[in-house]
Structure formats: structure tokens, C-alpha cells
Enzyme design. Structure first.
Site, PDB file in Angstrom:
ATOM      1  N   LYS A 116       0.829  -1.449  -0.063  1.00 27.96           N
ATOM      2  CA  LYS A 116       0.141  -0.015  -0.143  1.00 27.96           C
ATOM      3  C   LYS A 116       0.764   1.350   0.028  1.00 27.96           C
ATOM      4  O   LYS A 116       0.602   2.205  -0.471  1.00 27.96           O
ATOM      5  CB  LYS A 116      -0.779   0.018   1.240  1.00 27.96           C
ATOM      6  CG  LYS A 116      -1.945  -0.953   1.158  1.00 27.96           C
ATOM      7  CD  LYS A 116      -3.143  -0.646   2.123  1.00 27.96           C
ATOM      8  CE  LYS A 116      -3.758  -2.108   2.577  1.00 27.96           C
ATOM      9  NZ  LYS A 116      -4.796  -1.939   3.609  1.00 27.96           N
ATOM     10  N   ARG A 293      -6.009  -9.195  -8.588  1.00 27.29           N
ATOM     11  CA  ARG A 293      -6.494 -10.633  -8.798  1.00 27.29           C
ATOM     12  C   ARG A 293      -8.073 -10.454  -9.322  1.00 27.29           C
ATOM     13  O   ARG A 293      -8.626  -9.405  -9.407  1.00 27.29           O
ATOM     14  CB  ARG A 293      -6.883 -11.364  -7.384  1.00 27.29           C
ATOM     15  CG  ARG A 293      -7.596 -10.697  -6.460  1.00 27.29           C
ATOM     16  CD  ARG A 293      -7.908 -11.570  -5.257  1.00 27.29           C
ATOM     17  NE  ARG A 293      -8.991 -10.661  -4.472  1.00 27.29           N
ATOM     18  CZ  ARG A 293      -8.661  -9.783  -3.526  1.00 27.29           C
ATOM     19  NH1 ARG A 293      -7.496  -9.270  -3.412  1.00 27.29           N
ATOM     20  NH2 ARG A 293      -9.719  -9.302  -3.066  1.00 27.29           N
ATOM     21  N   VAL A 296     -14.245 -11.902  -5.927  1.00 32.65           N
ATOM     22  CA  VAL A 296     -15.610 -12.545  -5.655  1.00 32.65           C
ATOM     23  C   VAL A 296     -16.576 -11.838  -6.306  1.00 32.65           C
ATOM     24  O   VAL A 296     -17.377 -12.633  -7.114  1.00 32.65           O
ATOM     25  CB  VAL A 296     -15.680 -12.358  -4.259  1.00 32.65           C
ATOM     26  CG1 VAL A 296     -17.171 -13.065  -3.743  1.00 32.65           C
ATOM     27  CG2 VAL A 296     -14.667 -13.137  -3.284  1.00 32.65           C
TER      28      VAL A 296
HETATM   29  C1  MV4 Z   1      -9.880   3.920   5.516  1.00 36.90           C
HETATM   30  C2  MV4 Z   1     -11.245   4.264   6.523  1.00 36.90           C
HETATM   31  C3  MV4 Z   1     -11.143   5.671   6.790  1.00 36.90           C
HETATM   32  N1  MV4 Z   1     -10.256   6.460   6.545  1.00 36.90           N
HETATM   33  N2  MV4 Z   1      -8.999   4.893   5.459  1.00 36.90           N
HETATM   34  C4  MV4 Z   1     -10.688  -0.693   5.877  1.00 36.90           C
HETATM   35  C5  MV4 Z   1      -9.849  -2.025   5.184  1.00 36.90           C
HETATM   36  C6  MV4 Z   1      -8.620  -1.345   4.531  1.00 36.90           C
HETATM   37  N3  MV4 Z   1      -8.465  -1.731   3.159  1.00 36.90           N
HETATM   38  C7  MV4 Z   1      -8.815   0.115   4.509  1.00 36.90           C
HETATM   39  N4  MV4 Z   1      -9.907   0.377   5.309  1.00 36.90           N
HETATM   40  C8  MV4 Z   1     -10.485   1.742   5.554  1.00 36.90           C
HETATM   41  N5  MV4 Z   1      -9.770   2.590   5.179  1.00 36.90           N
HETATM   42  C9  MV4 Z   1      -9.283   6.166   5.777  1.00 36.90           C
HETATM   43  N6  MV4 Z   1      -8.496   7.003   5.548  1.00 36.90           N
HETATM   44  C10 MV4 Z   1     -12.092   3.139   6.772  1.00 36.90           C
HETATM   45  C11 MV4 Z   1     -11.664   2.019   6.365  1.00 36.90           C
HETATM   46  C12 MV4 Z   1     -12.743   0.950   6.626  1.00 36.90           C
HETATM   47  C13 MV4 Z   1     -13.508   0.513   5.655  1.00 36.90           C
HETATM   48  C14 MV4 Z   1     -13.340   0.446   4.534  1.00 36.90           C
HETATM   49  C15 MV4 Z   1     -13.971  -0.224   3.481  1.00 36.90           C
HETATM   50  C16 MV4 Z   1     -14.892  -1.150   3.859  1.00 36.90           C
HETATM   51  C17 MV4 Z   1     -15.141  -1.172   5.438  1.00 36.90           C
HETATM   52  C18 MV4 Z   1     -14.417  -0.623   6.101  1.00 36.90           C
HETATM   53  C19 MV4 Z   1     -14.750  -0.878   7.473  1.00 36.90           C
HETATM   54  C20 MV4 Z   1     -13.768  -0.070   8.533  1.00 36.90           C
HETATM   55  C21 MV4 Z   1     -13.178   0.678   8.087  1.00 36.90           C
END
Ligand code: MV4
Length: 451
Positions: A116, A293, A296
Site C-alpha cells: 500500500k 486478482r 469474488v
Molecule cells: C480507511 C477508512 C477511513 N479513512 N481509510 C478498511 C480496510 C482497509 N483496506 C482500509 N479500510 C479503511 N480505510 C481512511 N483514510 C476506513 C476503512 C474502513 C473500511 C473501508 C471499507 C470497507 C469497510 C471498512 C470498515 C472499517 C474501516
């Protein structure tokens, strides 16, 4: 074109890939663990090779065993599906050194976009919107606090190698950041063997919007529109749909264009997905990560575009050109997918493996089922609990929801517990119907139903 491919996966995605191969006149080789000897993927493939006992580390994640099976079966290529080895650039490198085509992007693209921190750096260079934060990895606690004070709290600490929400901490002040940094780094080291973390502004009310990208080895990269995956619980997507009911055409063009720029900058080919947060208040997009990839939820995009993503992956892996341009990609109607898991929603979603005595899938107009299950099949306890994907395609979103309601009512899976009743409930939820939801909606809803 390839004569024979090996599918290094199990379950519904193995079945999906075997079906694509068969229609293309390509012979398929399934691999399976002893827990999966009665799975439909074993029966549907032209050939099947047992690669070990149930634990993934000794079967579907075991590179020497999979490569040995590929050598014995004399395949031209390996399709990794999703999960397991699909985003492991070392596995792609081993395939290359064994002269077996990896059906996915290049080793280099996987390395550039898989981490990332490096992905975000490429994004910034290419004007792909990202949440303000550290330029690269965090070097010290002082470094993190300095950045957090500049951008303002709340901030989120994220593991560079992270996924599924692991190695992630939200902090509202210096004290919480200092401890969040420590625990995120420890968790990332334990889970991924890499303690690299970065810090960015935390977006509080967001939707999850992702863009399907497809590219060939001749420099062509196109998008196939977006999917809205806002309906999730604990980082497990529950419902995915396309188009997103939250975007207008200008926002759609903005996010899809950004996804294509990022993938082009990484020399990307094959299928990929660029995930974004869509800030509900400001209507701004922020890059989250790239999945190198097939996902789903790829069927929702297949249904609205009419493009077979798995066949396209196989063609471009064999060196073919895409054969269509961005303006040839037409979007029609609305598709929604629900993931059916062998879990008990009434008991905190505990896994509910076991024998399925009765498996009666729905059908009829606009209904697609992707599953490896059948009456008499036993869901093993060793793997993830998804047993089927129910996908509908109709001219409008309202019609798609009505068809899903009808299809869920037809669907009979007995006696194990499944998430079918949860989906039936969600299809009648006013917030879902109006699409007034954010990524925390399902968790809040389930919490409110407890009391
Ligand atoms: C975030 C966010 C809020 N602000 N980044 C969760 C998984 C990871 N791939 C990135 N995620 C998040 N990044 C910023 N700057 C909130 C999440 C997040 C989230 C994102 C997508 C779907 C579900 C989620 C559940 C909790 C937090």
C-alpha cells in the site's frame, strides 16, 4: 491459446474458471485437498490432482505441491482465482521461472501495487486522489505525531501489507496514536511479516466504491465501471452492486479515470480492482488499495457489461490483445450480488459447516448462481464459509431488488445455517433500498437489533 490450465483454488471460483476454460476449448486441471474430494470443482474439471491434507498451508497455499501438480499435468498456465496464492508475487515469480504462465498481472505490477505504501506513492505521482498523510512509511512515533498534528485528528494507521482490516488503528489524539502505532506494527509484523505502516486522515462517513480494470500485455488498460460494496460487516462484503446508486456520471468518470491512470502507471495487465473510499459529506474519492486478482464480486460487472472477465484474463495471459476499446464497453441495467455464507447470523455469524441435505438454488429470469454446492455436499470446516453467490441482473435497481427478494425466498439450504435470512431482511431495509448507507451501516443495524 493455452491447451491446458491448472486452477490453483477451490469452491465456486474454481468452478467458475473451469467453466470458462471448457467454453474456450481449454482442458482444465483441478487441484484439491482431501477435505474437498467431493467438491463440484473436482468433478467438473477434465482432470483432478489431490495435493494434500485439509490445512491450506499443506494444500492450496503450498507452492511446491501446486507447481508439482502443474508439471505432472503439463499445463501451460495456472489460474490462482482469489485468496490463497492469487496476490503472492513470489508465486507468480516461481511460475515464470518454471515456464508456466501465471494468469494475472506481471510480477512487477503485483509488487508495485500490492504494497500500500508504494501503491500510494504511484497514485500521488499520477494525480489519483489519496487521503492526506505520510509521504511513505512511518519511521518513528515523533514522525507519526508530527504528521497527525499537521493533517489533524482523527487519523488512521495502516499496515502497508495489510488486508481485511488487520494492522489498522484509528486515533483521535497523540496518546492513542502512539499506542495505535505500536499495536498496528506488532499486528502487521505477526500477520504479514512486515511492520511497515503509514498514517493518513481518517474518513468517518464513507462508501466503498471500487473500479474493475482490465488490461492486456500491449499497453491497453480499460475500466469496466464501478461496483458499490458499501454493505459489509467486519471487512466481509455482504452485498455488491453495479452501477453505484450513489454516483452521478461525472463522479463515475472521475473515479474510473483515476483507476485506469494508476494501473497504466504500473504497466498493469489482466483483471484488477482499484478500491476507493467515497466521502459522503465532501463527495471526494480516496484511494484505499489495489487488488491484483479477480474478485469474488466480478459477476456483477460481467452482467452489466456483458464482458466475461475470466475468459478475458485467460486471453490476455496468452498474449492476446483486448480486442475492444473503452467506447465499446456498454453498461446496461443493474446487477446485485449477495454472498451466501454457511454462518449463523443469529449467533454472531459463527461458522455452520456440515452436510447440506437439501440444496435447491433459485432460477428464473435475471438470476445467476455461482456455487460448488449441491444436495448431499458437506461444507468442510477448513476454509472460508462462502457457499454460493446469488447474482441478479434487471433493467433497474428496484427490479433487481425485487428479483433478489424472490430468489432468496426460493433458495433452500438445509439443515445448515446460512446468511440467506439476513439478506432477505436487508432487501426489505429502507436504508438499503434508498441506498442511504455507509460502510458501518450493517454493523450499526445488527447492534441495534440486539437490544
Ligand atoms: C480507511 C477508512 C477511513 N479513512 N481509510 C478498511 C480496510 C482497509 N483496506 C482500509 N479500510 C479503511 N480505510 C481512511 N483514510 C476506513 C476503512 C474502513 C473500511 C473501508 C471499507 C470497507 C469497510 C471498512 C470498515 C472499517 C474501516
Amino acid at each position: 491459446m493455452f491447451s491446458r490450465i491448472l486452477i490453483a483454488n477451490r469452491g465456486e471460483i474454481a468452478v467458475r474458471i473451469i467453466r470458462a476454460a471448457r467454453e474456450m476449448g481449454i482442458s482444465s486441471v483441478a487441484v484439491y485437498s482431501t477435505a474437498d474430494k467431493n467438491s463440484a470443482h473436482v468433478r467438473l474439471a477434465d482432470q483432478a490432482i489431490c495435493i494434500g491434507p485439509p490445512p491450506s498451508s499443506e494444500s492450496y497455499l503450498n507452492i511446491p505441491r501446486i507447481i508439482s501438480a502443474a508439471e505432472v499435468a503439463n499445463v501451460d498456465a495456472i489460474h490462482p482465482g482469489y485468496g490463497f496464492l492469487s496476490e503472492n508475487s513470489h508465486f507468480a515469480e516461481v511460475c515464470r521461472s518454471c515456464k508456466i504462465e501465471f494468469i494475472g498481472p506481471s510480477v512487477e505490477s503485483m509488487a508495485m501495487l500490492g504494497g500500500k505504501v508504494s501503491c500510494k506513492q504511484i497514485a500521488i505521482k499520477n494525480k489519483v486522489p489519496t487521503s492526506p498523510g505520510s509521504k511513505g512509511k512511518i519511521e518513528s512515533e515523533e514522525d507519526a505525531i508530527k504528521i497527525a498534528r499537521e493533517i489533524g485528528y482523527p487519523v488512521i494507521v495502516k499496515a502497508s501489507a495489510g488486508g481485511g482490516g488487520r494492522g489498522m488503528r484509528v486515533a483521535h489524539n497523540d496518546i492513542a496514536l502512539a499506542s495505535g502505532l505500536k499495536s498496528a506494527m506488532a499486528e502487521a509484523q505477526g500477520a504479514f511479516g512486515d511492520a511497515t505502516v503509514y498514517v493518513e486522515k481518517f474518513i468517518e462517513h464513507a462508501r466503498h466504491i471500487e473500479v474493475q480494470v482490465i488490461g492486456d500485455q500491449h499497453g491497453n488498460v480499460l475500466h469496466l465501471g464501478e461496483r458499490d460494496c458499501t454493505m459489509q460487516r467486519r471487512h466481509q462484503k455482504l452485498i455488491e452492486e453495479s452501477p453505484s446508486p450513489a454516483l452521478n456520471d461525472k463522479q463515475r468518470e472521475e473515479v474510473c479515470g483515476a483507476a485506469v491512470r494508476l494501473c497504466k502507471a504500473a504497466g498493469y495487465y489482466s483483471a484488477g480492482t482499484v478500491e476507493f473510499l467515497f466521502d459522503i459529506a465532501s463527495k471526494q474519492f480516496y484511494l484505499m488499495e489495489v487488488n491484483t486478482r479477480v474478485q469474488v464480486e466480478h459477476p456483477v460487472t460481467e452482467l452489466v457489461t456483458g464482458i466475461d472477465i475470466v475468459k478475458t484474463q485467460i486471453r490476455v495471459a496468452a498474449g492476446e490483445k483486448l480486442g475492444f476499446s473503452q467506447k465499446d464497453v456498454k453498461h446496461s441495467g443493474h446487477a446485485i450480488e449477495v454472498r451466501i455464507n454457511a454462518e449463523d447470523p443469529a449467533r454472531g455469524f459463527i461458522p455452520s459447516p456440515g452436510r447440506i441435505a437439501q440444496f435447491d438454488p433459485p432460477g428464473g429470469p435475471g438470476v445467476r448462481m455461482d456455487t460448488h454446492c449441491y444436495s448431499g455436499y458437506t461444507v468442510p470446516p477448513n476454509y472460508d464459509s462462502m457457499i454460493a453467490k446469488l447474482i441478479v441482473h434487471k433493467p433497474t435497481r428496484d427490479e433487481a431488488i425485487a428479483t433478489l427478494r424472490r430468489a432468496l425466498a426460493e433458495f433452500r439450504v438445509e439443515p445448515i445455517k446460512t446468511t440467506i435470512p439476513l439478506h432477505a431482511m436487508l432487501m426489505n431495509n429502507g436504508n438499503f433500498i434508498r441506498s442511504e448507507v455507509d460502510i458501518h451501516f450493517v454493523e450499526r443495524l445488527l447492534e441495534s437489533k440486539k437490544s
